[in-house]
Design a protein around this motif. Structure first.
Motif, PDB file in Angstrom:
ATOM      1  N   ILE A   7     -28.695  -2.517 -27.492  1.00 31.55           N
ATOM      2  CA  ILE A   7     -28.246  -1.218 -27.993  1.00 31.55           C
ATOM      3  C   ILE A   7     -27.599  -0.409 -26.870  1.00 31.55           C
ATOM      4  O   ILE A   7     -26.523   0.175 -27.046  1.00 31.55           O
ATOM      5  CB  ILE A   7     -29.430  -0.446 -28.619  1.00 31.55           C
ATOM      6  N   ASP A   8     -28.243  -0.382 -25.710  1.00 33.85           N
ATOM      7  CA  ASP A   8     -27.719   0.383 -24.576  1.00 33.85           C
ATOM      8  C   ASP A   8     -26.359  -0.138 -24.131  1.00 33.85           C
ATOM      9  O   ASP A   8     -25.463   0.642 -23.801  1.00 33.85           O
ATOM     10  CB  ASP A   8     -28.704   0.353 -23.403  1.00 33.85           C
ATOM     11  N   ARG A   9     -26.200  -1.458 -24.125  1.00 32.31           N
ATOM     12  CA  ARG A   9     -24.919  -2.048 -23.715  1.00 32.31           C
ATOM     13  C   ARG A   9     -23.818  -1.654 -24.704  1.00 32.31           C
ATOM     14  O   ARG A   9     -22.705  -1.310 -24.311  1.00 32.31           O
ATOM     15  CB  ARG A   9     -25.065  -3.568 -23.624  1.00 32.31           C
ATOM     16  N   ALA A  10     -24.120  -1.703 -25.996  1.00 30.31           N
ATOM     17  CA  ALA A  10     -23.135  -1.307 -27.008  1.00 30.31           C
ATOM     18  C   ALA A  10     -22.762   0.156 -26.839  1.00 30.31           C
ATOM     19  O   ALA A  10     -21.574   0.511 -26.902  1.00 30.31           O
ATOM     20  CB  ALA A  10     -23.681  -1.560 -28.417  1.00 30.31           C
TER      21      ALA A  10
ATOM     22  N   THR B  52     -10.844  -3.791 -25.977  1.00 31.58           N
ATOM     23  CA  THR B  52     -11.568  -4.951 -25.458  1.00 31.58           C
ATOM     24  C   THR B  52     -13.086  -4.816 -25.555  1.00 31.58           C
ATOM     25  O   THR B  52     -13.799  -5.819 -25.437  1.00 31.58           O
ATOM     26  CB  THR B  52     -11.211  -5.196 -23.977  1.00 31.58           C
ATOM     27  N   ALA B  53     -13.596  -3.617 -25.782  1.00 33.88           N
ATOM     28  CA  ALA B  53     -15.049  -3.394 -25.785  1.00 33.88           C
ATOM     29  C   ALA B  53     -15.760  -4.254 -26.832  1.00 33.88           C
ATOM     30  O   ALA B  53     -16.815  -4.830 -26.566  1.00 33.88           O
ATOM     31  CB  ALA B  53     -15.362  -1.917 -26.007  1.00 33.88           C
TER      32      ALA B  53
ATOM     33  N   LEU C 262     -18.255  -0.283 -32.455  1.00 37.99           N
ATOM     34  CA  LEU C 262     -17.331  -1.073 -31.616  1.00 37.99           C
ATOM     35  C   LEU C 262     -16.310  -1.816 -32.473  1.00 37.99           C
ATOM     36  O   LEU C 262     -15.128  -1.893 -32.114  1.00 37.99           O
ATOM     37  CB  LEU C 262     -18.118  -2.062 -30.748  1.00 37.99           C
ATOM     38  N   LEU C 263     -16.758  -2.365 -33.598  1.00 36.27           N
ATOM     39  CA  LEU C 263     -15.857  -3.065 -34.507  1.00 36.27           C
ATOM     40  C   LEU C 263     -14.784  -2.110 -35.025  1.00 36.27           C
ATOM     41  O   LEU C 263     -13.583  -2.410 -34.980  1.00 36.27           O
ATOM     42  CB  LEU C 263     -16.645  -3.673 -35.674  1.00 36.27           C
TER      43      LEU C 263
ATOM     44  N   LEU D  74     -20.480   0.561 -23.795  1.00 40.68           N
ATOM     45  CA  LEU D  74     -19.130   0.087 -24.070  1.00 40.68           C
ATOM     46  C   LEU D  74     -18.385   1.047 -24.993  1.00 40.68           C
ATOM     47  O   LEU D  74     -17.192   1.305 -24.798  1.00 40.68           O
ATOM     48  CB  LEU D  74     -19.158  -1.317 -24.685  1.00 40.68           C
ATOM     49  N   ALA D  75     -19.090   1.582 -25.990  1.00 45.70           N
ATOM     50  CA  ALA D  75     -18.453   2.526 -26.911  1.00 45.70           C
ATOM     51  C   ALA D  75     -18.063   3.812 -26.186  1.00 45.70           C
ATOM     52  O   ALA D  75     -17.011   4.387 -26.454  1.00 45.70           O
ATOM     53  CB  ALA D  75     -19.389   2.838 -28.077  1.00 45.70           C
ATOM     54  N   ALA D  76     -18.902   4.244 -25.246  1.00 44.88           N
ATOM     55  CA  ALA D  76     -18.648   5.501 -24.535  1.00 44.88           C
ATOM     56  C   ALA D  76     -17.580   5.361 -23.461  1.00 44.88           C
ATOM     57  O   ALA D  76     -16.768   6.267 -23.271  1.00 44.88           O
ATOM     58  CB  ALA D  76     -19.943   6.024 -23.913  1.00 44.88           C
TER      59      ALA D  76
END
Length: 186
Positions: A72-75, A86-87, A132-133, A78-80
């Motif tokens: 969750i933290d990685r997503a 590419t995220a 992200l999608l 990447l979103a932030a």
């Protein structure tokens, strides 16, 4: 230890060391791993392990919760701060690579008879992955017709295949590249 009572700083550090050591030990040795080995690797007494995690099942469930939180933290990171183009693809790779760690723990939980509840973490994970999608679709780098449930099924199947099949790093990378290629606009 009561779940509502905050832990002292040293207890939090011990708990974190135990979880990190347990993840390594269970990943390396599977069901044959012992809590004594976890304690030794964490640099704590066996009683400290049992004070935090009275049963092996409790320890495995806590590892799974930590692993989910990392996903969750990685997503969220990447979103932030990631490039929306590419995220999404970076996260797909991260999820499949993370399966190597999650797979053995999930297998052990199943052997122990512990259900893996969908719960809030899974909903948060789906929400973060969905964001992200959507960002990738808005950026034009992800197929507009790709649905979250389909993408999650592809990633889960790829991750499970990598773990169950004992795929080499090279095979996993090539398979992930094919999955990502299938998700690019035509």
């Amino acid at each position: 230890m009561t779940p509502d009572k905050p832990l002292r700083a040293d207890a939090r550090r011990n708990r974190a060391r135990i979880l990190a050591a347990a993840e390594e030990v269970f990943t390396e040795h599977g069901a044959a791993a012992s809590t004594e080995e976890v304690a030794a690797r964490a640099g704590v007494a066996i009683g400290t392990v049992f004070r935090h995690f009275p049963t092996k099942r409790d320890l495995l469930a806590a590892i799974m919760k930590e692993l989910r939180q990392r996903l969750i933290d990685r997503a969220a990171a990447l979103a932030a701060g990631g490039d929306p183009g590419t995220a999404f693809y970076d996260y797909v790779t991260f999820l499949v690579d993370s399966s190597a760690n999650i797979g053995p723990v999930v297998g052990l939980l199943a052997e122990e008879g512990t259900e893996i509840e969908p719960g809030d973490q899974i909903m948060a994970l789906a929400g973060a992955f969905g964001a992200l999608l959507e960002a990738g679709q808005r950026a034009g780098t992800v197929r507009a017709d790709a649905r979250l449930d389909e993408v999650m099924a592809l990633v889960a199947a790829t991750g499970h295949g990598a773990v169950a099949g004992g795929w080499s790093d090279d095979l996993r990378r090539r398979t992930v590249a094919l999955v990502k290629d299938a998700l690019r606009p035509r």
